[in-house]
Design a protein around this motif. Structure first.
Motif, PDB file in Angstrom:
ATOM      1  N   CYS A 145      25.934  18.257 -31.835  1.00 27.43           N
ATOM      2  CA  CYS A 145      26.943  19.306 -31.799  1.00 27.43           C
ATOM      3  C   CYS A 145      27.826  18.847 -32.833  1.00 27.43           C
ATOM      4  O   CYS A 145      28.439  18.003 -32.926  1.00 27.43           O
ATOM      5  N   MET A 169      33.254  19.021 -31.982  1.00 30.85           N
ATOM      6  CA  MET A 169      34.243  18.008 -32.074  1.00 30.85           C
ATOM      7  C   MET A 169      35.530  18.417 -31.184  1.00 30.85           C
ATOM      8  O   MET A 169      36.530  18.171 -31.431  1.00 30.85           O
ATOM      9  N   TYR A 190      37.611  15.900 -26.341  1.00 30.05           N
ATOM     10  CA  TYR A 190      37.619  15.064 -25.089  1.00 30.05           C
ATOM     11  C   TYR A 190      35.834  14.578 -25.049  1.00 30.05           C
ATOM     12  O   TYR A 190      35.790  13.693 -24.457  1.00 30.05           O
ATOM     13  N   VAL A 217      29.619  13.858 -27.428  1.00 29.80           N
ATOM     14  CA  VAL A 217      28.593  14.121 -27.696  1.00 29.80           C
ATOM     15  C   VAL A 217      28.173  14.206 -29.005  1.00 29.80           C
ATOM     16  O   VAL A 217      27.089  13.562 -29.544  1.00 29.80           O
TER      17      VAL A 217
HETATM   18  S1  SF4 Z   1      31.987  20.007 -25.471  1.00 34.63           S
HETATM   19 FE1  SF4 Z   1      30.949  18.387 -26.827  1.00 34.63          FE
HETATM   20  S2  SF4 Z   1      29.044  19.456 -26.743  1.00 34.63           S
HETATM   21 FE2  SF4 Z   1      30.401  20.972 -26.157  1.00 34.63          FE
HETATM   22  S3  SF4 Z   1      30.789  22.343 -27.722  1.00 34.63           S
HETATM   23 FE3  SF4 Z   1      32.405  20.779 -27.537  1.00 34.63          FE
HETATM   24  S4  SF4 Z   1      31.802  19.132 -28.795  1.00 34.63           S
HETATM   25 FE4  SF4 Z   1      30.231  20.040 -28.427  1.00 34.63          FE
END
Ligand code: SF4
Length: 576
Positions: free
Chosen positions: A247, A250, A253, A256
């Motif tokens: 992803c 950013m 929190y 990922v």
């Molecule tokens: S919460 Fe994490 S995985 Fe979801 S859009 Fe935001 S950065 Fe990407």
């Protein structure tokens, strides 16, 4: 005994030797004669001749190139001097245990497909040769540490006559905790990050020598496009198909982008091939899976790269520049829904910013794309949304919800919320409560905030909401969500729902369960019904059947009802 092989095989042989398990090595040792100089020379000549017919340096170089797409049904020929009997003897068992989100479940199947191709057998016995675990959200991490200590005790009790037990940890949290896992706690032999599953056979070979092995490198292009996850339950009615990894958003929190890396999409052709394969296997529902599915962008072919970027949802922004070119999510959704008109298509998780009108129209028009959207809000306060770097305000989010409801009448909505993010005041919290009331979601995923290292929040913000306040706010959000979801689901009482039958209900053998179009669980008695698919016979529902159920009661999580008749996706859409 090892020396002659190193002399004969040189560097490539040493590489290969490390890849072999103890059984394969024994087989090779047994095949090189060791008695008498003449005999030994003849043996070595014979072995050299076989080696000459084996793979060349190019073979090994080829294996370091980017993976080529292969037909899923075609197994590669084993190297000529690794005969099937050697591979068969070398087979070791692997036990896979998965914790955490659906991405981890899907990764388990990818890793298993790779290990299976390398000759491993899968077992459901925990006392097997190799055990792998996927690490989950922080809440479950303590359970994992306990599990690892238990396994380490099991490993030390292993008899000398048995092959040694090796323990591995795979996935995104393995990347985050590698130092602690490998060096501080010394509980595992293998650590593999989410982009390193292809390296598992080599890591296992290193572990066979008694050393720890780790690969947590993140990739810019790994999508495992050519690795088809193995359907482990042949009777499954539904399956997940990974369409992208990583992803770029950013959110402040979120861990990922650091543990799963940059966003990259799997080529559409390989996704459609997997959907077709699942359809041929009788799977009736496919969920397209990724961290941010609706920013899907296939740039695998040059001709795909000139397409214009679709606009963002009104009032939404991103932290990165608009990405030009590539086949987009609307195109994938369109193609995936054409594979099998009797197969439902869902997707998760999307980001609310990437919902162009063409995606919404497609969902509305196509009878087999479920009228269900996950729109993760995270907070109802614009101030907190800005701190989270979500790229929208409360007002823009609510405007999108209205637009979605206007575009897809009867749409079922779900969302994610975080209670007690950095700097959240009581007023911010109350705004989240009011958003929950205003939108009235059918399904919700609610968590108390827990700070993660590496994230922007960790470096720039203060985790300043006390734990007991987070807990109290979370309980309040859950209670409001349940109240509203009971009302939303209650609107279905008296109406018929199209349900995909999954199997017996967990609570009673006399009842069946399945899911409606909105992904809400539906329970109904296992009674005879009319077959509305043409025969007119009286039948009983089977897993994989579509049935119409009249809803008689609803709670925040479940609908209950009575069977009306068996039907098909197309037939029920025609009478909608
Ligand atoms: S919460 Fe994490 S995985 Fe979801 S859009 Fe935001 S950065 Fe990407």
């Amino acid at each position: 005994m090892l020396l002659p092989f190193k002399h004969v095989l040189g560097a490539a042989g040493t590489f290969l030797w490390r890849r072999l398990s103890w059984a394969a090595r024994s087989e090779l040792r047994a095949r090189v004669p060791t008695r008498g100089r003449g005999e030994r020379n003849r043996g070595l000549e014979d072995f050299s001749a076989r080696l000459a017919a084996g793979p060349t340096l190019q073979h090994f170089l080829r294996n370091t190139s980017p993976p080529q797409e292969t037909h899923p049904q075609l197994e590669e020929e084993p190297e000529p001097y690794l005969t099937s009997s050697i591979l068969e003897e070398a087979r070791r068992k692997v036990y896979l245990e998965t914790y955490g989100c659906q991405m981890n479940v899907n990764d388990t199947e990818i890793a298993w497909a790779i290990l299976r191709k390398s000759g491993y057998l899968r077992t459901h016995h925990s006392t097997t040769d190799c055990r792998f675990s996927w690490l989950p959200r922080e809440k479950a991490e303590q359970a994992i540490w306990n599990r690892l200590r238990h396994l380490t005790a099991l490993k030390s009790k292993r008899l000398r006559s048995q092959a040694p037990l090796r323990i591995g940890i795979l996935g995104c949290m393995a990347e985050r905790l590698r130092e602690e896992i490998l060096h501080k706690e010394k509980l595992v032999d293998i650590v593999a990050g989410p982009d390193a599953y292809r390296d598992l056979p080599r890591l296992l070979a290193v572990a066979e020598t008694g050393q720890q092995a780790a690969n947590v490198l993140l990739s810019l292009d790994e999508t495992y496009a050519d690795v088809l996850p193995v359907q482990t339950s042949p009777d499954a009615t539904s399956a997940f198909v990974s369409i992208m990894r990583g992803c770029d958003n950013m959110c402040s929190y979120c861990i990922v982008p650091f543990t799963r890396g940059r966003e990259r999409s799997r080529p559409m052709a390989s996704i459609l091939r997997e959907v077709k394969l699942l359809s041929d296997q009788g799977v009736k529902e496919v969920t397209l899976l990724g961290q941010n599915v609706n920013s899907f962008r296939d740039t695998s072919e040059v001709q795909f790269r000139s397409a214009a970027a679709p606009g963002l949802s009104r009032g939404f922004s991103t932290i990165y520049k608009a990405k030009e070119g590539g086949l987009r999510f609307a195109h994938l959704l369109d193609q995936a829904s054409r594979v099998d008109p009797e197969m439902r298509i869902r997707f998760t998780s999307p980001h609310p910013k990437d919902f162009p009108d063409e995606v919404l129209q497609l969902i509305r028009e196509r009878h087999n794309i479920c009228k269900q959207l996950h729109l993760p809000a995270q907070s109802g306060s614009s101030r907190i949304l800005e701190a989270m770097r979500r790229g929208y305000t409360r007002e823009a989010y609510l405007e999108l919800i209205q637009h979605v409801r206007d575009s897809i009448p009867g749409v079922s909505l779900s969302s994610d919320f975080i209670a007690g993010f950095c700097g959240e005041t009581e007023d911010d919290h109350q705004q989240t409560v009011s958003l929950l009331r205003q939108v009235r979601y059918n399904v919700g995923f609610l968590f108390a905030y827990s700070m993660r290292q590496k994230t922007r929040a960790y470096h720039r913000l203060q985790d300043d909401v006390p734990a007991e306040v987070k807990r109290r706010r979370l309980e309040e959000l859950i209670s409001v969500f349940r109240e509203e979801a009971t009302r939303a689901n209650g609107a279905m009482v008296g109406r018929s729902q199209l349900v995909l039958v999954e199997g017996p209900s967990k609570r009673s053998a006399a009842e069946l369960c399945g899911r409606n179009d909105g992904n809400i669980r539906v329970i109904f008695p296992d009674t005879e019904m009319e077959d509305g698919t043409g025969s007119g016979a009286v039948v009983r529902a089977q897993p994989g059947d579509y049935v119409l159920v009249k809803v008689t009661s609803a709670s925040s999580q479940t609908l209950k009802g009575v069977l009306l008749r068996r039907t098909t996706l197309r037939e029920s859409a025609a009478h909608r």
